[in-house]
Design a protein around this motif. Structure first.
Motif, short mmCIF file in Angstrom:
data_model
loop_
_atom_site.label_atom_id
_atom_site.label_comp_id
_atom_site.label_asym_id
_atom_site.label_seq_id
_atom_site.Cartn_x
_atom_site.Cartn_y
_atom_site.Cartn_z
N CYS A 148 9.86 -2.53 -1.17
CA CYS A 148 9.13 -4.08 -0.82
C CYS A 148 8.27 -4.78 -1.56
CB CYS A 148 8.16 -3.95 0.22
SG CYS A 148 7.97 -5.29 1.64
N ALA A 149 8.39 -5.98 -1.92
CA ALA A 149 7.64 -6.89 -2.52
C ALA A 149 6.27 -6.11 -2.35
CB ALA A 149 7.49 -7.89 -2.50
N PRO A 150 4.86 -5.85 -3.24
CA PRO A 150 3.68 -5.11 -2.53
C PRO A 150 3.22 -6.63 -2.02
CG PRO A 150 3.83 -5.20 -4.74
CD PRO A 150 4.98 -5.79 -4.40
N HIS A 169 4.79 -0.56 -3.15
CA HIS A 169 5.98 -0.84 -3.57
C HIS A 169 6.89 -0.51 -2.48
CE1 HIS A 169 5.49 -2.72 -7.22
NE2 HIS A 169 4.70 -1.11 -7.55
N TRP A 170 6.75 0.60 -2.20
CA TRP A 170 7.78 1.35 -0.55
C TRP A 170 6.92 1.01 1.20
CZ3 TRP A 170 12.26 2.70 -1.72
CH2 TRP A 170 13.18 2.59 -2.91
N ASN A 171 6.91 0.79 1.65
CA ASN A 171 7.31 1.09 3.02
C ASN A 171 7.80 1.99 3.59
OD1 ASN A 171 5.05 -0.57 3.17
ND2 ASN A 171 6.00 -2.69 3.63
N THR A 172 7.68 3.24 4.81
CA THR A 172 8.69 3.51 5.81
C THR A 172 8.25 2.64 7.11
OG1 THR A 172 7.29 5.98 4.35
CG2 THR A 172 8.41 5.81 6.68
N ILE A 173 9.52 2.97 7.85
CA ILE A 173 9.71 2.01 8.93
C ILE A 173 10.02 2.73 10.00
CG2 ILE A 173 10.65 0.72 10.22
CD1 ILE A 173 10.33 -0.17 6.58
#
Length: 120
Positions: free
Chosen positions: A51-53, A76-80
């Protein structure tokens, strides 16, 4: 969304492959050699997405199910957590955005090599 729907959607994106590079339960989706989605085949259902920051922070503030990327670069990463609180169409949009970010980070030569059959 369930694991089968995630898999079907990810594999519908051009030049996508799946792999178990880390262990027998960590399913990774890649475009070329670059990861754009990761999930675990056991336990609670979650997805790691690039993901964009600035958007990553927004999503974390707006949705309780969105957390900083577990075992990933949290900028830069998300956990959903896929718990039903986020509509499937929004999850698919985020998966596509992750895919697009990875492609955007590739060199022109890498993109041409991957998509030669799509864009002659």
């Amino acid at each position: 969304m369930n694991i089968e729907e995630l898999r079907d959607y990810c594999l519908s994106l051009p030049a996508t492959s799946e792999d178990l590079p880390f262990d027998e339960t960590s399913l990774v989706f890649k475009v070329g050699n670059k990861m754009f989605a990761l999930t675990d085949l056991e336990g609670p259902f979650w997805i790691n997405l690039k993901c964009a920051p600035e958007k990553a922070i927004e999503l974390r503030e707006q949705y309780p199910a969105v957390k900083p990327g577990y075992h990933m670069n949290k900028k830069h990463w998300n956990t959903i957590e896929v718990d039903g609180s986020i509509p499937d169409n929004l999850l698919k949009q985020w998966i596509k955005e992750s895919y697009d970010l990875v492609i955007k980070g590739m060199t022109r030569k890498e993109r041409e090599r991957l998509f030669i059959f799509v864009c002659p």
